[in-house]
Design a protein around this motif. Structure first.
Motif, PDB file in Angstrom:
ATOM      1  N   TRP A 134       0.869  -1.178   0.000  1.00 15.98           N
ATOM      2  CA  TRP A 134       0.000   0.000   0.000  1.00 15.98           C
ATOM      3  C   TRP A 134       0.902   1.223   0.000  1.00 15.98           C
ATOM      4  O   TRP A 134       1.673   1.440   0.941  1.00 15.98           O
ATOM      5  CB  TRP A 134      -0.891   0.008   1.240  1.00 15.98           C
ATOM      6  CG  TRP A 134      -1.865  -1.132   1.281  1.00 15.98           C
ATOM      7  CD1 TRP A 134      -2.890  -1.371   0.416  1.00 15.98           C
ATOM      8  CD2 TRP A 134      -1.910  -2.191   2.256  1.00 15.98           C
ATOM      9  NE1 TRP A 134      -3.566  -2.510   0.777  1.00 15.98           N
ATOM     10  CE2 TRP A 134      -2.990  -3.032   1.905  1.00 15.98           C
ATOM     11  CE3 TRP A 134      -1.148  -2.496   3.379  1.00 15.98           C
ATOM     12  CZ2 TRP A 134      -3.321  -4.158   2.642  1.00 15.98           C
ATOM     13  CZ3 TRP A 134      -1.470  -3.623   4.119  1.00 15.98           C
ATOM     14  CH2 TRP A 134      -2.545  -4.440   3.753  1.00 15.98           C
ATOM     15  N   GLN A 135       0.841   2.013  -1.061  1.00 19.47           N
ATOM     16  CA  GLN A 135       1.671   3.213  -1.182  1.00 19.47           C
ATOM     17  C   GLN A 135       0.775   4.440  -1.204  1.00 19.47           C
ATOM     18  O   GLN A 135      -0.204   4.502  -1.954  1.00 19.47           O
ATOM     19  CB  GLN A 135       2.519   3.164  -2.456  1.00 19.47           C
ATOM     20  CG  GLN A 135       3.424   4.381  -2.636  1.00 19.47           C
ATOM     21  CD  GLN A 135       4.171   4.365  -3.961  1.00 19.47           C
ATOM     22  OE1 GLN A 135       4.195   3.361  -4.656  1.00 19.47           O
ATOM     23  NE2 GLN A 135       4.780   5.484  -4.312  1.00 19.47           N
ATOM     24  N   ARG A 136       1.115   5.400  -0.407  1.00 18.06           N
ATOM     25  CA  ARG A 136       0.332   6.631  -0.315  1.00 18.06           C
ATOM     26  C   ARG A 136       0.228   7.305  -1.682  1.00 18.06           C
ATOM     27  O   ARG A 136       1.218   7.477  -2.382  1.00 18.06           O
ATOM     28  CB  ARG A 136       1.005   7.578   0.677  1.00 18.06           C
ATOM     29  CG  ARG A 136       0.213   8.835   0.999  1.00 18.06           C
ATOM     30  CD  ARG A 136       0.999   9.703   1.958  1.00 18.06           C
ATOM     31  NE  ARG A 136       0.253  10.867   2.394  1.00 18.06           N
ATOM     32  CZ  ARG A 136       0.767  11.861   3.102  1.00 18.06           C
ATOM     33  NH1 ARG A 136       2.049  11.818   3.457  1.00 18.06           N
ATOM     34  NH2 ARG A 136       0.025  12.889   3.457  1.00 18.06           N
ATOM     35  N   ALA A 142      -2.964   3.051  -1.576  1.00 15.03           N
ATOM     36  CA  ALA A 142      -3.395   3.020  -0.171  1.00 15.03           C
ATOM     37  C   ALA A 142      -4.716   3.768  -0.044  1.00 15.03           C
ATOM     38  O   ALA A 142      -4.773   4.895   0.435  1.00 15.03           O
ATOM     39  CB  ALA A 142      -2.323   3.635   0.736  1.00 15.03           C
ATOM     40  N   GLY A 143      -5.783   3.118  -0.497  1.00 13.09           N
ATOM     41  CA  GLY A 143      -7.075   3.792  -0.570  1.00 13.09           C
ATOM     42  C   GLY A 143      -7.955   3.649   0.652  1.00 13.09           C
ATOM     43  O   GLY A 143      -9.001   4.285   0.737  1.00 13.09           O
ATOM     44  N   GLY A 144      -7.553   2.800   1.610  1.00  8.13           N
ATOM     45  CA  GLY A 144      -8.390   2.607   2.788  1.00  8.13           C
ATOM     46  C   GLY A 144      -9.563   1.679   2.512  1.00  8.13           C
ATOM     47  O   GLY A 144      -9.740   1.169   1.401  1.00  8.13           O
ATOM     48  N   CYS A 145     -10.380   1.455   3.526  1.00  4.72           N
ATOM     49  CA  CYS A 145     -11.498   0.511   3.426  1.00  4.72           C
ATOM     50  C   CYS A 145     -12.681   1.123   2.677  1.00  4.72           C
ATOM     51  O   CYS A 145     -12.613   2.240   2.176  1.00  4.72           O
ATOM     52  CB  CYS A 145     -11.913   0.050   4.821  1.00  4.72           C
ATOM     53  SG  CYS A 145     -12.675   1.363   5.807  1.00  4.72           S
ATOM     54  N   ARG A 146     -13.803   0.393   2.653  1.00  4.63           N
ATOM     55  CA  ARG A 146     -14.985   0.832   1.897  1.00  4.63           C
ATOM     56  C   ARG A 146     -15.609   2.109   2.436  1.00  4.63           C
ATOM     57  O   ARG A 146     -16.459   2.712   1.773  1.00  4.63           O
ATOM     58  CB  ARG A 146     -16.046  -0.278   1.913  1.00  4.63           C
ATOM     59  CG  ARG A 146     -15.687  -1.505   1.101  1.00  4.63           C
ATOM     60  CD  ARG A 146     -16.800  -2.520   1.169  1.00  4.63           C
ATOM     61  NE  ARG A 146     -17.094  -2.875   2.551  1.00  4.63           N
ATOM     62  CZ  ARG A 146     -18.293  -3.197   3.012  1.00  4.63           C
ATOM     63  NH1 ARG A 146     -19.333  -3.193   2.206  1.00  4.63           N
ATOM     64  NH2 ARG A 146     -18.470  -3.528   4.282  1.00  4.63           N
ATOM     65  N   ASN A 160      -6.940   0.799  -4.233  1.00  5.89           N
ATOM     66  CA  ASN A 160      -6.266  -0.328  -3.587  1.00  5.89           C
ATOM     67  C   ASN A 160      -5.902  -1.395  -4.619  1.00  5.89           C
ATOM     68  O   ASN A 160      -6.516  -1.466  -5.691  1.00  5.89           O
ATOM     69  CB  ASN A 160      -7.180  -0.948  -2.524  1.00  5.89           C
ATOM     70  CG  ASN A 160      -7.302  -0.094  -1.277  1.00  5.89           C
ATOM     71  OD1 ASN A 160      -6.324   0.118  -0.570  1.00  5.89           O
ATOM     72  ND2 ASN A 160      -8.499   0.415  -1.015  1.00  5.89           N
ATOM     73  N   PRO A 161      -4.905  -2.233  -4.333  1.00  6.24           N
ATOM     74  CA  PRO A 161      -4.585  -3.330  -5.259  1.00  6.24           C
ATOM     75  C   PRO A 161      -5.823  -4.179  -5.537  1.00  6.24           C
ATOM     76  O   PRO A 161      -6.548  -4.550  -4.609  1.00  6.24           O
ATOM     77  CB  PRO A 161      -3.519  -4.129  -4.493  1.00  6.24           C
ATOM     78  CG  PRO A 161      -2.882  -3.135  -3.578  1.00  6.24           C
ATOM     79  CD  PRO A 161      -3.988  -2.207  -3.171  1.00  6.24           C
ATOM     80  N   THR A 168      -5.831  -1.255   4.029  1.00  4.24           N
ATOM     81  CA  THR A 168      -5.745  -0.781   5.406  1.00  4.24           C
ATOM     82  C   THR A 168      -7.091  -0.137   5.731  1.00  4.24           C
ATOM     83  O   THR A 168      -7.867   0.182   4.828  1.00  4.24           O
ATOM     84  CB  THR A 168      -4.620   0.253   5.575  1.00  4.24           C
ATOM     85  OG1 THR A 168      -4.839   1.335   4.654  1.00  4.24           O
ATOM     86  CG2 THR A 168      -3.260  -0.381   5.301  1.00  4.24           C
ATOM     87  N   PHE A 169      -7.364   0.057   7.011  1.00  2.00           N
ATOM     88  CA  PHE A 169      -8.647   0.653   7.370  1.00  2.00           C
ATOM     89  C   PHE A 169      -8.681   2.132   6.996  1.00  2.00           C
ATOM     90  O   PHE A 169      -9.661   2.625   6.446  1.00  2.00           O
ATOM     91  CB  PHE A 169      -8.911   0.488   8.873  1.00  2.00           C
ATOM     92  CG  PHE A 169     -10.293   0.923   9.287  1.00  2.00           C
ATOM     93  CD1 PHE A 169     -11.395   0.125   9.029  1.00  2.00           C
ATOM     94  CD2 PHE A 169     -10.491   2.142   9.921  1.00  2.00           C
ATOM     95  CE1 PHE A 169     -12.674   0.525   9.398  1.00  2.00           C
ATOM     96  CE2 PHE A 169     -11.761   2.553  10.298  1.00  2.00           C
ATOM     97  CZ  PHE A 169     -12.852   1.742  10.035  1.00  2.00           C
ATOM     98  N   GLU A 170      -7.584   2.832   7.270  1.00  2.00           N
ATOM     99  CA  GLU A 170      -7.488   4.252   6.947  1.00  2.00           C
ATOM    100  C   GLU A 170      -6.727   4.435   5.637  1.00  2.00           C
ATOM    101  O   GLU A 170      -5.762   3.720   5.372  1.00  2.00           O
ATOM    102  CB  GLU A 170      -6.758   5.014   8.061  1.00  2.00           C
ATOM    103  CG  GLU A 170      -7.462   4.993   9.411  1.00  2.00           C
ATOM    104  CD  GLU A 170      -8.751   5.793   9.412  1.00  2.00           C
ATOM    105  OE1 GLU A 170      -8.932   6.627   8.495  1.00  2.00           O
ATOM    106  OE2 GLU A 170      -9.575   5.585  10.321  1.00  2.00           O
TER     107      GLU A 170
END
Length: 368
Positions: free
Chosen positions: A52-54, A58-62, A71-72, A153-155
């Protein structure tokens, strides 16, 4: 020889004594070393190692509908109905993130990255728990067909590498969905002939004051010209020397390092077009583009980029606060324009590959 000692514990005592029970699933490679498992059926396992790359993945959860799609995206294909185990491991040991994954139904023949609207219109099929443990696993029964798995990730914006594994007793396939880099349309806008009159008369006077006897300007003179002609600080962020040098490298076809007034008109028309695209993706704060929206903004301009290419752009242009200014956006467009143009000039048959000598490679790299 002494009697064999057998230790037993009642279920009620077991529950009182222990709070957690962890079951480990062994893949086919690991189970080979355990003799008691030789007669057992083995798991089929596929894995993907990513990060996860900013600003990139790294889009976070739903709960984050504007960035969840970055996200991937992993495409799982099952040959028949089967119970599968999806396991997500994070590699952040000292500062573990809250992680989990979500799965959707997706046709087998899909090969393109899924856009934002898909996730707004379709309900998820599988949702794991989210926890800051090293591993999150979920067992589920799935029909034969295709599925889309997004480890997150969650955030949003949290960085870590990870490994996602899928276990099944039947054959399965797992692959990453990604875009192929391509130039959808030219990002450089040619000034219409009808704009030769009043629209550019105010610029032409300043241009001629700075131009040489051949009516051309170099990067230094272009910087003065843009500083005088651009309307405000927001758009003047693209008038720095680095961007001006890139403009000259992009628009100068003669190799002289100088631009004609016609080139300058193309630049002004292009800047207006790029500014519109930039504003379309800067809803919260004028003049600031969140890094997560760079891919969509560049797609609107005309560039379809893979995750690897986007990752390099983010590393080059993203600021400490996770954003880009208009000057950064313009610089990225110019870099990409030169890169695509150089490649296409060396690939007239559009085979998607070129051969270059070291000298040619160095020239191309330095031009970009």
């Amino acid at each position: 020889m002494g009697d064999t000692v057998c230790c037993r514990i009642s279920y009620s005592d077991f529950v009182k004594t222990f709070t957690h029970l962890e079951v480990v699933h062994l893949d086919s490679d690991t189970s080979r070393d355990e003799p008691s498992l030789h007669h057992k059926s083995t798991w089929q396992m596929r894995l993907y190692q990513g990060a996860w790359q900013r600003g990139v993945s790294a889009g976070g959860c739903r709960n984050n509908p504007d960035t969840f799609h970055i996200n991937p995206q992993l495409h799982l294909i099952l040959s028949e109905m089967e119970e599968v185990i999806v396991s997500l491991n994070q590699h952040s040991i000292m500062e573990p993130k809250v992680i989990g994954f979500t799965a959707y139904s997706l046709p087998k023949n899909n090969s393109e990255t899924i856009g934002k609207q898909f996730f707004k219109k379709n309900k998820s099929l599988v949702n794991s728990q989210y926890t800051n443990s090293r591993q999150v696993s979920h067992r589920c029964q799935l029909e034969q067909g295709g599925y889309l798995i997004l480890p997150t990730t969650f955030e949003p914006g949290q960085e870590s590498s990870f490994t996602l594994r899928v276990y099944s007793s039947k054959p399965l396939k797992l692959k990453l969905l990604d875009m192929q880099p391509s130039l959808i349309k030219s990002a450089i806008i040619k000034a219409p002939a009808t704009l030769d009159g009043k629209s550019f008369s105010q610029y032409e006077a300043v241009f001629l004051q700075l131009a040489d006897e051949h009516r051309t300007v170099n990067a230094f003179e272009l910087q003065e010209l843009l500083d005088a002609c651009l309307p405000n600080d927001y758009i003047k962020s693209c008038a720095c020397m680095e961007v001006c040098r890139q403009v000259v490298l992009t628009l100068d076809n003669s190799g002289s390092g100088r631009l004609k007034f016609s080139d300058f008109k193309d630049l002004m028309c292009s800047l207006k077009y790029w500014q519109t695209s930039f504003k379309n993706h800067t809803k919260e704060k004028t003049g600031i583009l969140k890094a997560e929206r760079l891919r969509d903004a560049l797609l609107e301009v005309g560039f379809q980029l893979s995750t690897d290419v986007l990752s390099i752009l983010i590393l080059r242009y993203m600021r400490k606060d996770g954003t880009l200014r208009f000057g950064d956006f313009v610089s990225a467009i110019l870099h990409l324009s030169v890169a695509f143009n150089l490649f296409e000039s060396k690939d007239p048959l559009q085979n998607g590959s070129i051969k270059q000598s070291l000298a040619e490679w160095l020239k191309s790299s330095l031009t970009c």
